[in-house]
Write a protein that holds these residues in place. Structure first.
Motif, PDB file in Angstrom:
ATOM      1  N   THR A 185       1.599   9.615  15.466  1.00  0.00           N
ATOM      2  CA  THR A 185       0.511   8.641  15.352  1.00  0.00           C
ATOM      3  C   THR A 185       1.071   7.233  15.213  1.00  0.00           C
ATOM      4  O   THR A 185       1.926   6.980  14.367  1.00  0.00           O
ATOM      5  N   VAL A 186       0.591   6.325  16.049  1.00  0.00           N
ATOM      6  CA  VAL A 186       0.992   4.922  15.999  1.00  0.00           C
ATOM      7  C   VAL A 186      -0.256   4.087  15.707  1.00  0.00           C
ATOM      8  O   VAL A 186      -1.247   4.171  16.429  1.00  0.00           O
ATOM      9  N   ILE A 187      -0.193   3.296  14.640  1.00  0.00           N
ATOM     10  CA  ILE A 187      -1.342   2.496  14.244  1.00  0.00           C
ATOM     11  C   ILE A 187      -0.941   1.034  14.196  1.00  0.00           C
ATOM     12  O   ILE A 187       0.058   0.673  13.572  1.00  0.00           O
ATOM     13  N   GLN A 188      -1.728   0.188  14.856  1.00  0.00           N
ATOM     14  CA  GLN A 188      -1.492  -1.254  14.880  1.00  0.00           C
ATOM     15  C   GLN A 188      -2.588  -1.959  14.086  1.00  0.00           C
ATOM     16  O   GLN A 188      -3.675  -1.409  13.929  1.00  0.00           O
ATOM     17  N   ASP A 189      -2.253  -3.139  13.588  1.00  0.00           N
ATOM     18  CA  ASP A 189      -3.166  -3.988  12.828  1.00  0.00           C
ATOM     19  C   ASP A 189      -3.147  -3.591  11.353  1.00  0.00           C
ATOM     20  O   ASP A 189      -3.314  -2.424  10.994  1.00  0.00           O
ATOM     21  N   ALA A 190      -2.951  -4.607  10.503  1.00  0.00           N
ATOM     22  CA  ALA A 190      -2.789  -4.364   9.072  1.00  0.00           C
ATOM     23  C   ALA A 190      -4.001  -3.672   8.455  1.00  0.00           C
ATOM     24  O   ALA A 190      -3.866  -2.715   7.685  1.00  0.00           O
ATOM     25  N   GLN A 191      -5.212  -4.172   8.770  1.00  0.00           N
ATOM     26  CA  GLN A 191      -6.404  -3.572   8.173  1.00  0.00           C
ATOM     27  C   GLN A 191      -6.596  -2.133   8.639  1.00  0.00           C
ATOM     28  O   GLN A 191      -7.003  -1.263   7.849  1.00  0.00           O
ATOM     29  N   ALA A 192      -6.303  -1.859   9.904  1.00  0.00           N
ATOM     30  CA  ALA A 192      -6.403  -0.491  10.415  1.00  0.00           C
ATOM     31  C   ALA A 192      -5.388   0.420   9.714  1.00  0.00           C
ATOM     32  O   ALA A 192      -5.702   1.563   9.361  1.00  0.00           O
ATOM     33  N   ILE A 193      -4.188  -0.094   9.515  1.00  0.00           N
ATOM     34  CA  ILE A 193      -3.153   0.689   8.840  1.00  0.00           C
ATOM     35  C   ILE A 193      -3.550   0.978   7.399  1.00  0.00           C
ATOM     36  O   ILE A 193      -3.407   2.109   6.907  1.00  0.00           O
ATOM     37  N   LEU A 194      -4.066  -0.035   6.706  1.00  0.00           N
ATOM     38  CA  LEU A 194      -4.498   0.173   5.328  1.00  0.00           C
ATOM     39  C   LEU A 194      -5.593   1.235   5.251  1.00  0.00           C
ATOM     40  O   LEU A 194      -5.593   2.087   4.355  1.00  0.00           O
ATOM     41  N   THR A 195      -6.524   1.179   6.183  1.00  0.00           N
ATOM     42  CA  THR A 195      -7.600   2.170   6.221  1.00  0.00           C
ATOM     43  C   THR A 195      -7.034   3.571   6.412  1.00  0.00           C
ATOM     44  O   THR A 195      -7.423   4.521   5.720  1.00  0.00           O
ATOM     45  N   TYR A 196      -6.114   3.689   7.341  1.00  0.00           N
ATOM     46  CA  TYR A 196      -5.481   4.987   7.609  1.00  0.00           C
ATOM     47  C   TYR A 196      -4.761   5.517   6.375  1.00  0.00           C
ATOM     48  O   TYR A 196      -4.958   6.675   5.976  1.00  0.00           O
ATOM     49  N   LEU A 197      -3.935   4.687   5.776  1.00  0.00           N
ATOM     50  CA  LEU A 197      -3.164   5.125   4.610  1.00  0.00           C
ATOM     51  C   LEU A 197      -4.075   5.506   3.444  1.00  0.00           C
ATOM     52  O   LEU A 197      -3.867   6.517   2.766  1.00  0.00           O
ATOM     53  N   ALA A 198      -5.085   4.665   3.208  1.00  0.00           N
ATOM     54  CA  ALA A 198      -5.985   4.913   2.084  1.00  0.00           C
ATOM     55  C   ALA A 198      -6.764   6.206   2.266  1.00  0.00           C
ATOM     56  O   ALA A 198      -6.907   6.994   1.324  1.00  0.00           O
ATOM     57  N   ARG A 199      -7.265   6.458   3.471  1.00  0.00           N
ATOM     58  CA  ARG A 199      -8.056   7.662   3.708  1.00  0.00           C
ATOM     59  C   ARG A 199      -7.184   8.903   3.771  1.00  0.00           C
ATOM     60  O   ARG A 199      -7.544   9.960   3.232  1.00  0.00           O
ATOM     61  N   ARG A 200      -6.023   8.803   4.423  1.00  0.00           N
ATOM     62  CA  ARG A 200      -5.200  10.000   4.591  1.00  0.00           C
ATOM     63  C   ARG A 200      -4.417  10.349   3.323  1.00  0.00           C
ATOM     64  O   ARG A 200      -4.290  11.521   2.986  1.00  0.00           O
ATOM     65  N   TYR A 201      -3.909   9.332   2.642  1.00  0.00           N
ATOM     66  CA  TYR A 201      -3.012   9.598   1.519  1.00  0.00           C
ATOM     67  C   TYR A 201      -3.566   9.169   0.151  1.00  0.00           C
ATOM     68  O   TYR A 201      -3.065   9.604  -0.877  1.00  0.00           O
ATOM     69  N   MET A 248       0.827  -1.196   0.000  1.00  0.00           N
ATOM     70  CA  MET A 248       0.000   0.000   0.000  1.00  0.00           C
ATOM     71  C   MET A 248       0.867   1.253   0.000  1.00  0.00           C
ATOM     72  O   MET A 248       0.613   2.203  -0.754  1.00  0.00           O
ATOM     73  N   LEU A 249       1.893   1.260   0.829  1.00  0.00           N
ATOM     74  CA  LEU A 249       2.816   2.398   0.870  1.00  0.00           C
ATOM     75  C   LEU A 249       3.455   2.628  -0.497  1.00  0.00           C
ATOM     76  O   LEU A 249       3.600   3.768  -0.948  1.00  0.00           O
ATOM     77  N   SER A 250       3.814   1.537  -1.160  1.00  0.00           N
ATOM     78  CA  SER A 250       4.506   1.645  -2.432  1.00  0.00           C
ATOM     79  C   SER A 250       3.588   2.133  -3.545  1.00  0.00           C
ATOM     80  O   SER A 250       3.960   3.013  -4.330  1.00  0.00           O
ATOM     81  N   VAL A 251       2.379   1.587  -3.632  1.00  0.00           N
ATOM     82  CA  VAL A 251       1.486   2.016  -4.711  1.00  0.00           C
ATOM     83  C   VAL A 251       1.019   3.459  -4.506  1.00  0.00           C
ATOM     84  O   VAL A 251       0.673   4.143  -5.470  1.00  0.00           O
ATOM     85  N   LEU A 252       1.028   3.919  -3.260  1.00  0.00           N
ATOM     86  CA  LEU A 252       0.700   5.318  -2.994  1.00  0.00           C
ATOM     87  C   LEU A 252       1.908   6.232  -3.156  1.00  0.00           C
ATOM     88  O   LEU A 252       1.773   7.459  -3.076  1.00  0.00           O
ATOM     89  N   GLY A 253       3.086   5.635  -3.382  1.00  0.00           N
ATOM     90  CA  GLY A 253       4.295   6.431  -3.581  1.00  0.00           C
ATOM     91  C   GLY A 253       4.774   7.138  -2.329  1.00  0.00           C
ATOM     92  O   GLY A 253       5.357   8.229  -2.410  1.00  0.00           O
ATOM     93  N   LEU A 254       4.554   6.516  -1.169  1.00  0.00           N
ATOM     94  CA  LEU A 254       4.913   7.147   0.104  1.00  0.00           C
ATOM     95  C   LEU A 254       6.298   6.691   0.565  1.00  0.00           C
ATOM     96  O   LEU A 254       6.544   5.495   0.705  1.00  0.00           O
ATOM     97  N   GLU A 255       7.163   7.638   0.794  1.00  0.00           N
ATOM     98  CA  GLU A 255       8.497   7.316   1.304  1.00  0.00           C
ATOM     99  C   GLU A 255       8.369   6.783   2.725  1.00  0.00           C
ATOM    100  O   GLU A 255       7.624   7.324   3.545  1.00  0.00           O
ATOM    101  N   HIS A 256       9.089   5.716   3.012  1.00  0.00           N
ATOM    102  CA  HIS A 256       8.961   5.117   4.332  1.00  0.00           C
ATOM    103  C   HIS A 256      10.227   4.333   4.682  1.00  0.00           C
ATOM    104  O   HIS A 256      11.001   3.955   3.811  1.00  0.00           O
ATOM    105  N   GLU A 257      10.388   4.110   5.976  1.00  0.00           N
ATOM    106  CA  GLU A 257      11.492   3.300   6.488  1.00  0.00           C
ATOM    107  C   GLU A 257      10.928   1.994   7.027  1.00  0.00           C
ATOM    108  O   GLU A 257       9.939   2.003   7.771  1.00  0.00           O
ATOM    109  N   VAL A 258      11.522   0.892   6.632  1.00  0.00           N
ATOM    110  CA  VAL A 258      11.101  -0.417   7.132  1.00  0.00           C
ATOM    111  C   VAL A 258      12.024  -0.835   8.271  1.00  0.00           C
ATOM    112  O   VAL A 258      13.245  -0.869   8.118  1.00  0.00           O
ATOM    113  N   ILE A 259      11.439  -1.112   9.415  1.00  0.00           N
ATOM    114  CA  ILE A 259      12.187  -1.558  10.588  1.00  0.00           C
ATOM    115  C   ILE A 259      11.844  -3.027  10.829  1.00  0.00           C
ATOM    116  O   ILE A 259      10.692  -3.359  11.120  1.00  0.00           O
ATOM    117  N   ARG A 260      12.829  -3.888  10.672  1.00  0.00           N
ATOM    118  CA  ARG A 260      12.590  -5.324  10.786  1.00  0.00           C
ATOM    119  C   ARG A 260      12.427  -5.739  12.247  1.00  0.00           C
ATOM    120  O   ARG A 260      13.237  -5.390  13.111  1.00  0.00           O
TER     121      ARG A 260
END
Length: 207
Positions: free
Chosen positions: A61-77, A19-31
């Motif tokens: 803002t800290v968001i947990q859970d994949a579906q919640a994160i997707l909702t946040y990203l989709a609505r905000r960005y 989702m981050l990638s298709v929206l073109g959002l720069e991000h850092e992945v922390i393993r």
């Protein structure tokens, strides 16, 4: 910068990275090392008391859970294209997010956990049966449409995609589901698509 706490074998982490990638959002992945139990240690539990990945941090803002994160990203960005605000349209999207956390999790995701991660507490016969159920339903649904809703890609497609595309990890074949296979290929052609372990990104054709 957005920060994503994830693991490379986690399908839920992957869907957020996609989702981050298709929206073109720069991000850092922390393993987060799931195999060593890092997700259950105090340092990570301060970020997510549920002890699960993924977790997204966007400023304060800290968001947990994949579906919640997707909702946040989709609505905000992503706006209306990815998650419409209309009551009926949004309910159609939420139905697929629920399916992801329900039938997809009970079927393909659990079968993958059993075979790939050795989670023997899972009833593999039940998971396989559930997988065939949702795959049959999804294949029939996609028989007359290109995308899950509105004839365009939405957050619903991103949410459902990973564990369906990774079904082979759970010893579930997609050969009987041609409409799902065609949909998977359409998702792979989205601008910004990124693959993961078990899902190859299409090779770019030379100019």
């Amino acid at each position: 910068m957005l920060k994503l706490y994830s693991h490379e074998l986690s399908g839920n982490s992957y869907k957020v990275r996609l989702m981050l990638s298709v929206l073109g959002l720069e991000h850092e992945v922390i393993r987060v090392d799931l195999m060593s139990g890092e997700h259950k240690k105090p340092a990570f539990l301060t970020i997510n008391p549920f002890g699960q990945v993924p977790v997204l941090v966007d400023g304060e803002t800290v968001i947990q859970d994949a579906q919640a994160i997707l909702t946040y990203l989709a609505r905000r960005y992503g706006g209306e294209d990815w998650f419409p605000s209309d009551a009926i349209a949004s309910s159609q999207i939420v139905r697929w997010l629920s399916t992801t956390a329900g039938e997809v999790r009970q079927g393909p995701e659990n079968a993958r956990l059993y075979h790939l991660f050795g989670v023997k507490s899972i009833n593999i016969d039940r998971a396989t049966e559930k997988a065939k159920y949702i795959l049959t339903l999804l294949n029939k649904y996609l028989e007359t449409r290109s995308w899950l809703e509105f004839e365009r890609p939405t957050v619903a497609d991103i949410a459902v995609f990973p564990y369906i595309a990774l079904a082979a990890d759970g010893k579930i074949s997609l050969e009987e589901y041609p409409h799902i296979i065609a949909w998977i290929e359409r998702v792979k052609k989205l601008p910004g698509f990124v693959g993961t372990i078990g899902i190859d990104a299409p090779q770019l054709q030379p100019a």
